[in-house]
Design an enzyme around this catalytic site. Structure first.
Site, short mmCIF file in Angstrom:
data_model
loop_
_atom_site.label_atom_id
_atom_site.label_comp_id
_atom_site.label_asym_id
_atom_site.label_seq_id
_atom_site.Cartn_x
_atom_site.Cartn_y
_atom_site.Cartn_z
N TYR A 131 2.10 9.54 -11.21
CA TYR A 131 1.38 8.58 -10.43
C TYR A 131 0.33 7.84 -11.31
CZ TYR A 131 -1.85 7.80 -6.18
OH TYR A 131 -2.78 7.19 -5.48
N LYS A 176 0.29 3.60 -11.09
CA LYS A 176 -0.75 2.77 -10.79
C LYS A 176 -1.27 2.14 -11.89
CE LYS A 176 -0.97 4.73 -6.54
NZ LYS A 176 -0.72 3.70 -5.39
N ASN A 214 0.76 -1.26 -0.09
CA ASN A 214 0.14 -0.13 0.05
C ASN A 214 0.60 1.34 -0.07
OD1 ASN A 214 -2.62 1.84 1.09
ND2 ASN A 214 -0.92 1.76 2.77
P1 NAI Z 1 -0.53 8.45 3.50
O1 NAI Z 1 0.15 9.53 3.07
O2 NAI Z 1 -1.62 8.86 4.68
O3 NAI Z 1 0.31 7.10 4.04
C1 NAI Z 1 1.06 6.51 3.08
C2 NAI Z 1 2.01 5.94 3.85
O4 NAI Z 1 3.34 5.22 2.99
C3 NAI Z 1 2.80 6.77 5.14
O5 NAI Z 1 3.08 6.38 6.29
C4 NAI Z 1 4.24 6.91 4.45
O6 NAI Z 1 5.01 7.14 5.43
C5 NAI Z 1 4.36 5.58 3.76
N1 NAI Z 1 5.50 5.67 2.86
C6 NAI Z 1 5.79 6.61 1.88
N2 NAI Z 1 6.99 6.08 1.13
C7 NAI Z 1 7.39 4.98 1.62
C8 NAI Z 1 8.34 4.15 1.16
N3 NAI Z 1 9.21 4.40 0.16
N4 NAI Z 1 8.44 3.12 1.94
C9 NAI Z 1 7.62 2.77 2.79
N5 NAI Z 1 6.66 3.46 3.23
C10 NAI Z 1 6.24 4.69 2.51
O7 NAI Z 1 -1.39 8.01 2.14
P2 NAI Z 1 -2.52 7.10 1.84
O8 NAI Z 1 -3.59 7.96 1.40
O9 NAI Z 1 -3.05 6.55 2.98
O10 NAI Z 1 -2.20 6.32 0.64
C11 NAI Z 1 -1.89 4.98 0.72
C12 NAI Z 1 -2.10 4.25 -0.61
O11 NAI Z 1 -3.20 4.50 -1.23
C13 NAI Z 1 -1.06 4.79 -1.70
O12 NAI Z 1 -0.55 3.99 -2.51
C14 NAI Z 1 -1.78 5.93 -2.54
O13 NAI Z 1 -1.20 5.95 -3.56
C15 NAI Z 1 -3.21 4.91 -2.78
N6 NAI Z 1 -4.17 5.87 -2.84
C16 NAI Z 1 -4.47 6.88 -2.07
C17 NAI Z 1 -5.78 7.73 -2.53
C18 NAI Z 1 -6.24 8.92 -1.57
O14 NAI Z 1 -7.06 9.30 -2.18
N7 NAI Z 1 -5.79 9.05 -0.47
C19 NAI Z 1 -6.62 7.12 -3.59
C20 NAI Z 1 -6.07 6.14 -4.27
C21 NAI Z 1 -5.11 5.46 -3.73
#
Ligand code: NAI
Length: 252
Positions: A158, A162, A92
């Site tokens: 992005y 995806k 994720n």
């Molecule tokens: P968030 O920013 O709340 O959480 C992402 C987490 O990933 C953070 O804890 C961060 O420290 C960690 N992270 C970032 N780079 C990293 C790395 N290189 N290695 C390990 N951990 C890492 O983001 P959210 O919104 O929870 O997103 C999670 C996933 O869901 C992502 O893949 C995002 O693209 C996807 N997503 C999010 C959407 C949204 O609207 N929030 C919509 C569709 C998909």
């Protein structure tokens, strides 16, 4: 959904310290799984681990950079060492990345998003799958997005990453279907998490709300519900799929 459906299972969630990942960690833990929270963010990761322990379940934090293969290899080894194997993985971790049209997108910005959002998913499966084969099977869910179906101006890296995650998911699913590993991807629309709050101002967020026929952004728990279902035995005939959780976004 039945409680305790993950009793005896070991799960790993990358990006488990925040947002959607944290909701997945807590949902799997409530279902009885022992969970590895794998993230760059140590402090936030430890908070999520503490919350799991308050629920009476087991969790550990493993500092992980999904863009770095040796770090990912250590993440999987850490899960096996702590809990004896690996049954469930939610890949994720992801970032939003630079916002610019293709003709102005920085080369390093492109590489950074691809490194985390696409290469990271490959590196995770590269090391998770051998560990799951040792257990005779498992379930993997890769976090894609609605932006694996449609484009979105100014987010080329992005969107490309995806779309790549979905192709990677389908291919890995074909390769391991007969060996008991089910591999699916999910496609959330815009979900209210720190990724949105940290990157987008109020006016942009209001504009985004208007893109969802349901009239709001999603909640992290609404994605975690789908992820948990795909990880469970209730999804035993589901592999190689890409499932939307998007408030109608892509139906328009
Ligand atoms: P968030 O920013 O709340 O959480 C992402 C987490 O990933 C953070 O804890 C961060 O420290 C960690 N992270 C970032 N780079 C990293 C790395 N290189 N290695 C390990 N951990 C890492 O983001 P959210 O919104 O929870 O997103 C999670 C996933 O869901 C992502 O893949 C995002 O693209 C996807 N997503 C999010 C959407 C949204 O609207 N929030 C919509 C569709 C998909």
């Amino acid at each position: 959904m039945a409680e305790q459906q993950f009793t005896g299972k070991v799960a790993l969630v990358t990006g488990g310290a925040s947002g959607i990942g944290a909701a997945c960690v807590l949902t799997l833990a409530r279902g009885g799984a022992k969970v590895v929270v794998a993230d760059l963010n140590h402090e936030q990761g430890q908070h999520v681990v503490a919350e799991v322990r308050r629920l009476g379940s087991e969790a550990i934090f493993v500092a992980t950079d999904v863009a770095d293969p040796p770090s990912v290899e250590r993440m999987v080894a850490g899960a096996v060492e702590a809990f004896g194997g690996l049954d469930i993985a939610v890949n994720n971790a992801g970032i939003g990345g630079e916002i610019n049209p293709v003709g102005e997108y920085s080369i390093e910005g492109w590489h950074r998003v691809i490194a985390i959002n696409l290469n990271g998913v490959f590196f995770c499966m590269r090391y998770e799958i051998p560990a799951m084969l040792q257990r005779g099977g498992g379930a993997i869910v890769n976090m894609a997005s609605i932006l694996a179906t449609v484009g979105f101006a100014n987010s080329a890296a992005y969107v490309a990453a995806k779309h790549g995650v979905v192709g990677l998911t389908k291919t890995a699913a074909l390769e391991y279907a007969k060996q008991g590993i089910r591999i699916n991807a999910v496609g959330p629309a815009f979900i209210k998490t720190p990724l949105i709050d940290a990157n987008l101002d109020q006016a942009t967020q209001e504009f985004l709300v208007g893109l969802h026929p349901i009239g709001r952004m999603g909640e992290a728990q609404e994605v975690a519900n789908l992820v948990a279902f795909l990880c469970s035995e209730q999804a035993s005939f589901m592999t190689g799929g890409y499932y939307l959780v998007d408030g109608g976004y892509t139906a328009q």
